[in-house]
Motif scaffolding. Structure first.
Motif, PDB file in Angstrom:
ATOM      1  N   LYS A 225      34.649  41.439  41.577  1.00 42.36           N
ATOM      2  CA  LYS A 225      35.554  40.380  41.129  1.00 42.36           C
ATOM      3  C   LYS A 225      36.326  39.813  42.322  1.00 42.36           C
TER       4      LYS A 225
ATOM      5  N   ASP B  73      39.539  34.701  41.136  1.00 40.60           N
ATOM      6  CA  ASP B  73      39.049  33.628  40.272  1.00 40.60           C
ATOM      7  C   ASP B  73      37.697  33.895  39.626  1.00 40.60           C
ATOM      8  N   ASP B  74      36.931  34.842  40.127  1.00 37.13           N
ATOM      9  CA  ASP B  74      35.563  35.039  39.656  1.00 37.13           C
ATOM     10  C   ASP B  74      35.294  36.493  39.281  1.00 37.13           C
TER      11      ASP B  74
END
Length: 149
Positions: free
Chosen positions: A60, A63-64
């Motif tokens: 992770k 943001d992702d």
């Protein structure tokens, strides 16, 4: 307001916003310059645990969420990205296998922009997780597992 004045206004606004963002960071984390990344960086995590041992990976960033992947022995998981404008990109991954687990910073811009500017390779081994410096593939970083009891 004319076009020239509007352009000047928006330029000054952009500069003020960037300066405000920079002033809110801790002094030890200050970025010396802005980053414009013309190429993508690729991070690969190789499973070198041994025959029959799968590696589970969940990576992770702020943001992702790259999801959960299971990687067979002698295979790898990878992703591509561009370092953000402020040079603060961070990807961390939870790695686990039959005997151990851990959460590690697999890409941290301040640490990795020079050691692996376009390719960051990691090897998950039974005793540790090792990073390889780009260019000469020397193991220059290591993380220890937390072993299951």
């Amino acid at each position: 307001m004319g076009i020239g004045k509007q352009a000047l206004f928006f330029t000054m606004l952009l500069i003020a916003l960037v300066e405000a963002a920079m002033s809110t960071t801790d002094s030890k984390d200050k970025v010396d310059k802005f980053v414009i990344s013309p190429t993508k960086t690729i991070v690969r995590i190789y499973n070198k645990l041994g025959e029959g041992l799968n590696l589970t990976i969940h990576c992770k960033s702020k943001d992702d969420d790259l999801g959960v992947s299971t990687v067979a022995y002698n295979s790898y998981f990878y992703w591509k990205f561009r370092v953000n404008f402020l040079g603060t990109t961070l990807f961390f991954c939870g790695l686990s296998w039959r005997d151990a687990s851990g959460v590690f910073d697999m890409y941290k811009a301040k640490r990795d922009m020079k050691r692996c500017p376009t390719r960051c390779n990691w090897e998950a081994q039974k005793d540790l997780v090792q990073g390889l410096r780009q260019g000469d593939n020397v193991h220059d970083m290591a993380f220890n597992w937390t072993y299951k009891t």
